[in-house]
Scaffold this motif. Structure first.
Motif, PDB file in Angstrom:
ATOM      1  N   ASP A 205       0.832  -1.214   0.000  1.00 50.50           N
ATOM      2  CA  ASP A 205       0.000   0.000   0.000  1.00 50.50           C
ATOM      3  C   ASP A 205       0.866   1.264   0.000  1.00 50.50           C
ATOM      4  O   ASP A 205       0.539   2.249  -0.665  1.00 50.50           O
ATOM      5  N   VAL A 206       1.979   1.238   0.739  1.00 53.38           N
ATOM      6  CA  VAL A 206       2.901   2.389   0.712  1.00 53.38           C
ATOM      7  C   VAL A 206       3.448   2.552  -0.707  1.00 53.38           C
ATOM      8  O   VAL A 206       3.526   3.655  -1.244  1.00 53.38           O
ATOM      9  N   GLY A 207       3.795   1.433  -1.341  1.00 52.91           N
ATOM     10  CA  GLY A 207       4.274   1.465  -2.731  1.00 52.91           C
ATOM     11  C   GLY A 207       3.230   2.099  -3.642  1.00 52.91           C
ATOM     12  O   GLY A 207       3.559   2.891  -4.533  1.00 52.91           O
ATOM     13  N   ALA A 208       1.940   1.793  -3.398  1.00 46.76           N
ATOM     14  CA  ALA A 208       0.868   2.369  -4.226  1.00 46.76           C
ATOM     15  C   ALA A 208       0.773   3.875  -3.984  1.00 46.76           C
ATOM     16  O   ALA A 208       0.609   4.659  -4.930  1.00 46.76           O
ATOM     17  N   THR A 209       0.918   4.296  -2.717  1.00 49.43           N
ATOM     18  CA  THR A 209       0.869   5.732  -2.395  1.00 49.43           C
ATOM     19  C   THR A 209       1.997   6.476  -3.109  1.00 49.43           C
ATOM     20  O   THR A 209       1.830   7.607  -3.554  1.00 49.43           O
ATOM     21  N   LEU A 210       3.151   5.806  -3.224  1.00 51.56           N
ATOM     22  CA  LEU A 210       4.302   6.440  -3.884  1.00 51.56           C
ATOM     23  C   LEU A 210       4.248   6.324  -5.413  1.00 51.56           C
ATOM     24  O   LEU A 210       5.145   6.779  -6.111  1.00 51.56           O
ATOM     25  N   GLY A 211       3.229   5.655  -5.906  1.00 48.06           N
ATOM     26  CA  GLY A 211       3.080   5.506  -7.362  1.00 48.06           C
ATOM     27  C   GLY A 211       3.935   4.376  -7.933  1.00 48.06           C
ATOM     28  O   GLY A 211       4.107   4.273  -9.145  1.00 48.06           O
ATOM     29  N   LEU A 212       4.481   3.520  -7.062  1.00 52.21           N
ATOM     30  CA  LEU A 212       5.353   2.433  -7.534  1.00 52.21           C
ATOM     31  C   LEU A 212       4.586   1.133  -7.745  1.00 52.21           C
ATOM     32  O   LEU A 212       5.108   0.167  -8.310  1.00 52.21           O
ATOM     33  N   VAL A 213       3.359   1.109  -7.224  1.00 56.43           N
ATOM     34  CA  VAL A 213       2.533  -0.103  -7.283  1.00 56.43           C
ATOM     35  C   VAL A 213       1.174   0.284  -7.846  1.00 56.43           C
ATOM     36  O   VAL A 213       0.668   1.366  -7.548  1.00 56.43           O
ATOM     37  N   TYR A 214       0.586  -0.582  -8.665  1.00 59.87           N
ATOM     38  CA  TYR A 214      -0.757  -0.294  -9.174  1.00 59.87           C
ATOM     39  C   TYR A 214      -1.484  -1.609  -9.448  1.00 59.87           C
ATOM     40  O   TYR A 214      -0.890  -2.690  -9.359  1.00 59.87           O
ATOM     41  N   ASP A 215      -2.775  -1.477  -9.723  1.00 60.20           N
ATOM     42  CA  ASP A 215      -3.613  -2.641 -10.063  1.00 60.20           C
ATOM     43  C   ASP A 215      -3.583  -3.728  -8.974  1.00 60.20           C
ATOM     44  O   ASP A 215      -3.375  -4.909  -9.258  1.00 60.20           O
ATOM     45  N   ARG A 216      -3.807  -3.299  -7.723  1.00 59.60           N
ATOM     46  CA  ARG A 216      -3.897  -4.283  -6.625  1.00 59.60           C
ATOM     47  C   ARG A 216      -5.240  -5.002  -6.724  1.00 59.60           C
ATOM     48  O   ARG A 216      -6.272  -4.354  -6.797  1.00 59.60           O
ATOM     49  N   LYS A 217      -5.196  -6.339  -6.699  1.00 63.18           N
ATOM     50  CA  LYS A 217      -6.449  -7.086  -6.848  1.00 63.18           C
ATOM     51  C   LYS A 217      -7.001  -7.492  -5.481  1.00 63.18           C
ATOM     52  O   LYS A 217      -6.253  -7.986  -4.631  1.00 63.18           O
ATOM     53  N   THR A 218      -8.306  -7.261  -5.283  1.00 65.27           N
ATOM     54  CA  THR A 218      -8.957  -7.709  -4.039  1.00 65.27           C
ATOM     55  C   THR A 218     -10.191  -8.518  -4.420  1.00 65.27           C
ATOM     56  O   THR A 218     -10.610  -8.509  -5.582  1.00 65.27           O
ATOM     57  N   THR A 219     -10.771  -9.180  -3.435  1.00 60.84           N
ATOM     58  CA  THR A 219     -11.955  -9.999  -3.711  1.00 60.84           C
ATOM     59  C   THR A 219     -13.193  -9.260  -3.207  1.00 60.84           C
ATOM     60  O   THR A 219     -13.182  -8.730  -2.088  1.00 60.84           O
ATOM     61  N   ALA A 220     -14.240  -9.231  -4.021  1.00 56.22           N
ATOM     62  CA  ALA A 220     -15.466  -8.519  -3.632  1.00 56.22           C
ATOM     63  C   ALA A 220     -16.109  -9.194  -2.421  1.00 56.22           C
ATOM     64  O   ALA A 220     -16.117 -10.429  -2.318  1.00 56.22           O
ATOM     65  N   GLU A 221     -16.670  -8.360  -1.513  1.00 56.60           N
ATOM     66  CA  GLU A 221     -17.293  -8.869  -0.290  1.00 56.60           C
ATOM     67  C   GLU A 221     -18.372  -9.916  -0.583  1.00 56.60           C
ATOM     68  O   GLU A 221     -18.461 -10.939   0.077  1.00 56.60           O
ATOM     69  N   GLU A 222     -19.192  -9.646  -1.621  1.00 52.79           N
ATOM     70  CA  GLU A 222     -20.285 -10.609  -1.885  1.00 52.79           C
ATOM     71  C   GLU A 222     -19.730 -11.976  -2.305  1.00 52.79           C
ATOM     72  O   GLU A 222     -20.317 -13.020  -2.022  1.00 52.79           O
ATOM     73  N   VAL A 223     -18.567 -11.964  -2.944  1.00 52.59           N
ATOM     74  CA  VAL A 223     -17.950 -13.237  -3.364  1.00 52.59           C
ATOM     75  C   VAL A 223     -17.447 -13.995  -2.131  1.00 52.59           C
ATOM     76  O   VAL A 223     -17.643 -15.213  -2.005  1.00 52.59           O
ATOM     77  N   ILE A 224     -16.839 -13.243  -1.190  1.00 56.23           N
ATOM     78  CA  ILE A 224     -16.332 -13.886   0.035  1.00 56.23           C
ATOM     79  C   ILE A 224     -17.505 -14.491   0.814  1.00 56.23           C
ATOM     80  O   ILE A 224     -17.452 -15.642   1.266  1.00 56.23           O
ATOM     81  N   GLN A 225     -18.583 -13.704   0.931  1.00 56.34           N
ATOM     82  CA  GLN A 225     -19.746 -14.201   1.684  1.00 56.34           C
ATOM     83  C   GLN A 225     -20.335 -15.452   1.040  1.00 56.34           C
ATOM     84  O   GLN A 225     -20.662 -16.425   1.722  1.00 56.34           O
ATOM     85  N   ARG A 226     -20.461 -15.435  -0.284  1.00 55.93           N
ATOM     86  CA  ARG A 226     -21.035 -16.595  -0.978  1.00 55.93           C
ATOM     87  C   ARG A 226     -20.154 -17.823  -0.797  1.00 55.93           C
ATOM     88  O   ARG A 226     -20.620 -18.932  -0.564  1.00 55.93           O
ATOM     89  N   GLN A 227     -18.834 -17.589  -0.869  1.00 59.13           N
ATOM     90  CA  GLN A 227     -17.891 -18.698  -0.701  1.00 59.13           C
ATOM     91  C   GLN A 227     -18.029 -19.314   0.702  1.00 59.13           C
ATOM     92  O   GLN A 227     -18.097 -20.537   0.850  1.00 59.13           O
ATOM     93  N   CYS A 228     -18.069 -18.443   1.740  1.00 53.95           N
ATOM     94  CA  CYS A 228     -18.168 -18.948   3.124  1.00 53.95           C
ATOM     95  C   CYS A 228     -19.461 -19.730   3.299  1.00 53.95           C
ATOM     96  O   CYS A 228     -19.480 -20.783   3.940  1.00 53.95           O
ATOM     97  N   LYS A 229     -20.543 -19.184   2.737  1.00 51.17           N
ATOM     98  CA  LYS A 229     -21.846 -19.838   2.888  1.00 51.17           C
ATOM     99  C   LYS A 229     -21.842 -21.217   2.232  1.00 51.17           C
ATOM    100  O   LYS A 229     -22.301 -22.193   2.810  1.00 51.17           O
TER     101      LYS A 229
END
Ligand code: ST9
Ligand code: ZN
Ligand code: ZN
Length: 333
Positions: free
Chosen positions: A293-317
């Motif tokens: 995240d610090v790398g992203a703030t400095l412009g050295l990192v981009y396109d961080r992938k995360t998982t949508a909350e609804e996908v996590i919930q469906r998976q757990c269920k």
């Protein structure tokens, strides 16, 4: 930030072409007695390393200067982040993108950890995810916890691993000049970053004895980081929470998160391998996420992938347990 909206199982299938095939391979690997061919050179080197590390631990507790203690902690943290933020989350999983200076930084701190060059590390790790707990998994837990922890580095690899691994597309790794530079200069790089600088810096800057600096900051610290990493293969497939996928062997575990600077959310990670956070745990348990995240703030990192909350919930269920997820996040943050 890119949100992954597909089901975990679909994303798993993206990695593991056919889940039924994997299950069959897992059952098959449990049935057979595997002949091991011990590599005695590695056994001797690891015995020597552990003797050196024990001497270093004694010196760290009773003889080293406080500056050296801090130095050991800093080197463990940096080297680990070169593995977690570099070899693992960036190169093995492509869970985010990094600009050239960030990739050079990650490659250099990765060399502190001396865990094989990043191309080899990422190849083995992609095999681990794609064929988990089969004969094509380099550190399959079906072969016992000692094998998963470090035994796999003491024997020849299973032929299935070599056959299946040869099918992987590694062109992205070979196309990165930073990784090719590390591969072509690996021994000098680890000589400098894992052993020479960790020893010389305490001697020149705060007058530590060269003997103590070598045994604590080089040998003990190297061995400690190795075990912290190996614990993700053993402990994180053994004791802990399984909110996201009850069928997997991987677990979320507090202590491996602490020792491995944020990699202990292994049940989450095996379920959503493309998520750059590798767990839902709080930032203080995920220093690698903070670095990215610090790398992203400095412009050295981009396109961080995360998982949508609804996908996590469906998976757990469907495949895990929502109540267990809530309880774990309440306890671990
Ligand atoms: C170390 C690595 O410790 C630790 C990795 C841990 C991974 C953890 C993963 C989970 C954690 C994720 C989060 C990170 C957390 C970090 C926390 C930090 C605190 N596919 O290997 P060779 C073929 S290293 C396809 O010699 P042998 C290939 O043709 C410690 N093909 O096999 C290859 O040739 P090439 C220091 C494959 O002879 C050829 O086989 N290093 C694959 O059976 C020969 O390969 C050591 O101790 C594959 N996957 O020997 C060195 N693999 O490479 C230890 C192989 O030219 N290693 N092939 O393409 C060795 O000495 C040997 O590898 C061996 C096997 C004896 C184990
Ligand atoms: Zn992974
Ligand atoms: Zn794993």
């Amino acid at each position: 930030m890119t949100q992954i909206k597909v089901d975990a199982l679909i994303s798993k299938q993206f990695l593991a072409a056919d889940l039924n095939e994997i299950r069959a391979m897992q059952e098959e690997s449990k049935k057979k007695q595997i002949q091991v061919e011990i590599v005695w050179r590695n056994v001797l080197l690891f015995v020597a390393l552990h003797i050196g590390a024990l001497i270093g631990l004694y010196q760290l507790i009773f003889q080293a200067k406080w500056d050296t203690v801090g130095w050991v902690f800093l080197l463990h943290t940096l080297g680990s982040m070169g593995v977690t933020g570099g070899a693992h989350r960036l190169w093995a999983h492509r869970s985010y993108k990094a600009r050239f200076p960030m990739r050079v930084f990650l490659m250099l701190i990765n060399s502190i950890a001396f865990q094989n060059d990043i191309i080899e590390w990422a190849r083995d790790h992609r095999c681990h995810h794609k064929w988990t707990d089969t004969d094509a998994d380099p550190h399959s837990t079906n072969r016992g916890m000692f094998f998963a922890h470090m035994g796999w580095l003491l024997v020849k690899k299973h032929k299935q691993l070599k056959i299946q691994g040869a099918k992987l597309d590694l062109s992205d790794l070979y196309a990165d000049p930073v990784l090719m530079f590390q591969r072509q200069n690996y021994l000098p790089l680890v000589g400098i970053f894992c052993f020479a600088l960790p020893t010389f810096i305490p001697v020149f800057f705060w007058g530590e004895s060269a003997f103590i600096a070598f045994y604590t900051a080089a040998l003990f610290r190297y061995c400690f980081t190795l075990h912290a990493t190996w614990c993700i293969n053993s402990v994180s497939h053994w004791v802990g929470w399984q909110p996201y996928d009850h069928q997997a062997s991987s677990v979320d575990n507090l202590w491996t998160s602490v020792a491995a600077v944020g990699e202990g959310g292994h049940n989450y990670h095996h379920t959503f391998p493309q998520d750059y956070r590798t767990s839902e745990h709080a930032e203080f348990l995920n220093w690698t996420r903070v670095l990215i995240d610090v790398g992203a703030t400095l412009g050295l990192v981009y396109d961080r992938k995360t998982t949508a909350e609804e996908v996590i919930q469906r998976q757990c269920k469907n495949y895990g347990c929502e109540a267990e997820r809530a309880k774990m996040l309440q306890k671990l943050g």
